[in-house]
Scaffold this active site. Structure first.
Site, PDB file in Angstrom:
ATOM      1  N   TYR A 286       0.873  -1.227  -0.136  1.00 55.53           N
ATOM      2  CA  TYR A 286       0.215   0.228   0.225  1.00 55.53           C
ATOM      3  C   TYR A 286       0.980   1.329   0.117  1.00 55.53           C
ATOM      4  O   TYR A 286       1.940   1.428   0.774  1.00 55.53           O
ATOM      5  CB  TYR A 286      -1.110   0.091   1.214  1.00 55.53           C
ATOM      6  CG  TYR A 286      -2.148  -0.895   1.022  1.00 55.53           C
ATOM      7  CD1 TYR A 286      -2.574  -1.508  -0.208  1.00 55.53           C
ATOM      8  CD2 TYR A 286      -2.942  -1.196   2.303  1.00 55.53           C
ATOM      9  CE1 TYR A 286      -3.439  -2.633   0.080  1.00 55.53           C
ATOM     10  CE2 TYR A 286      -4.022  -1.989   2.103  1.00 55.53           C
ATOM     11  CZ  TYR A 286      -4.192  -2.742   1.209  1.00 55.53           C
ATOM     12  OH  TYR A 286      -5.225  -3.771   0.827  1.00 55.53           O
TER      13      TYR A 286
ATOM     14  N   SER B 189     -13.355  -2.730  -0.119  1.00 51.36           N
ATOM     15  CA  SER B 189     -14.249  -1.920  -1.033  1.00 51.36           C
ATOM     16  C   SER B 189     -15.727  -2.079  -0.922  1.00 51.36           C
ATOM     17  O   SER B 189     -16.455  -2.270  -1.647  1.00 51.36           O
ATOM     18  CB  SER B 189     -13.843  -2.601  -2.555  1.00 51.36           C
ATOM     19  OG  SER B 189     -14.344  -1.430  -3.552  1.00 51.36           O
TER      20      SER B 189
ATOM     21  N   ALA C  28     -17.573   0.002  -3.243  1.00 49.55           N
ATOM     22  CA  ALA C  28     -17.268  -0.149  -4.422  1.00 49.55           C
ATOM     23  C   ALA C  28     -16.162   0.939  -4.888  1.00 49.55           C
ATOM     24  O   ALA C  28     -16.258   1.561  -6.064  1.00 49.55           O
ATOM     25  CB  ALA C  28     -18.368  -0.152  -5.303  1.00 49.55           C
ATOM     26  N   GLY C  29     -15.471   1.382  -4.188  1.00 54.26           N
ATOM     27  CA  GLY C  29     -14.208   2.184  -4.333  1.00 54.26           C
ATOM     28  C   GLY C  29     -15.127   3.778  -4.467  1.00 54.26           C
ATOM     29  O   GLY C  29     -14.372   4.590  -5.259  1.00 54.26           O
TER      30      GLY C  29
ATOM     31  N   LYS D 144     -17.830   4.293  -5.840  1.00 53.99           N
ATOM     32  CA  LYS D 144     -18.864   4.309  -6.945  1.00 53.99           C
ATOM     33  C   LYS D 144     -20.391   4.440  -6.281  1.00 53.99           C
ATOM     34  O   LYS D 144     -21.231   4.783  -6.893  1.00 53.99           O
ATOM     35  CB  LYS D 144     -18.630   3.302  -7.894  1.00 53.99           C
ATOM     36  CG  LYS D 144     -17.271   3.342  -8.464  1.00 53.99           C
ATOM     37  CD  LYS D 144     -17.145   2.156  -9.517  1.00 53.99           C
ATOM     38  CE  LYS D 144     -15.826   2.340  -9.976  1.00 53.99           C
ATOM     39  NZ  LYS D 144     -15.873   0.759 -11.088  1.00 53.99           N
TER      40      LYS D 144
END
Length: 305
Positions: A59, A216, A219-220, A222
């Site tokens: 990361y 996620s 969804a990141g 989204k």
């Protein structure tokens, strides 16, 4: 606000907070990456009952563990209050790995041991609470992985082990080589990515009583910034339910995960302390079974069969 509770990931497994703070985007914080800024987020989490922090060696182009470790060095008493999860196995080309030409996976015994020892050094800690294999490796030898795990466990450098993104068969294969149970499988899952509901991943978790971590969950991002039809319908559903219950849409989303009987443990990916506080409010939300299916239907683009 209800404090975030803890949950045991498996029989004799580690106890994690039911929400975990993810350090994937630690280096992208627009406010900065100083020890003081990272400490602000850690202390926000601890105030809310979130004591578990999810890392991976790669990361921040292999820099976020070190940044987090600098914060621990600045306040050593933190170590007694937090649970550290980290991952290894992905080899990524870049400035911090000049000898790597091609992105690949390495789950050899030597690499797993060296990566864990490097994470200990970077994080400024004496033991890793939970170490995960980051991705299934097509060249992996489960006996080698088991040997690496056994060495790290015997030396007290890692207390518990698990996987990330493994299929049910891959998880079961690795478990067959171990003398102790794997603690978790960290999976991708959210209302826009529902595969774990039907591909056996969550069925296996329930069968083995192993609590999955979820990366996620938004969804990141989204889900809250949709561009496609399903995402727009999903956000509308979350907003409508939030309005009915006097809550925030993100609290409705996290409550959706918490309702599943497998004991899902979402990993938060925000750098905003305010969003961390809001997410913790999910424990004050109660969804009916029908409301859970409304969210699933919106994300899937249609009702169940």
């Amino acid at each position: 606000m209800t404090s975030v509770p803890s949950i045991s990931l498996s029989q004799n497994g580690p106890s994690l907070s039911r929400l975990v703070y993810g350090c994937w985007r630690l280096h992208e914080d627009p406010v900065g990456v100083s020890p003081q800024r990272i400490l602000e987020k850690i202390e926000t989490c601890l105030e809310l009952g979130i004591h578990s922090f999810d890392h991976a060696d790669l990361y921040g182009e292999y820099s976020n563990e070190r940044k987090f470790g600098e914060t621990i060095r600045s306040k050593p008493s933190l170590r007694d209050s937090i649970t550290i999860v980290t991952k290894c196995g992905i080899q990524l080309p870049g400035a911090n790995r000049p000898g790597i030409r091609t992105k690949h996976y390495d789950t050899s015994r030597a690499h797993i041991v060296a990566s864990a020892e490097n994470s200990l050094k970077n994080l400024n800690i004496q033991k890793i609470d939970l170490l995960l294999i980051h991705r299934p490796d097509p060249l992996s030898d489960p006996d080698e992985i088991a040997s690496a795990f056994a060495k790290l466990r015997e030396e007290g450098k890692v207390l518990h082990f698990g996987t990330s993104n493994f299929s049910g068969s891959q998880f079961r294969l690795l478990q067959s080589r171990l003398d102790f149970p794997l603690s978790t499988n960290q999976i991708q899952f959210n209302p826009l990515y529902l595969d774990p509901l039907s591909d056996g991943t969550l069925d296996q978790a329930l069968e083995l009583r192993v609590k999955p971590m979820v990366w996620s969950p938004t969804a990141g991002g989204k889900i809250f910034n949709p561009r496609e039809k399903n995402g727009i319908a999903l956000l509308k559903t979350l907003i409508d339910l939030a309005g009915k219950k006097g809550k925030n849409p993100d609290q409705i989303l996290y409550a959706w995960f918490l309702k599943h009987p497998s004991g899902l443990v979402p990993v938060l990916g925000t750098n905003d302390p305010g969003r961390i506080r809001s997410a913790a409010g999910a424990f004050d939300v109660s969804l009916t079974r029908e409301e859970w299916f409304e969210i699933r239907e919106a994300g899937a683009g249609g009702p169940v069969p």
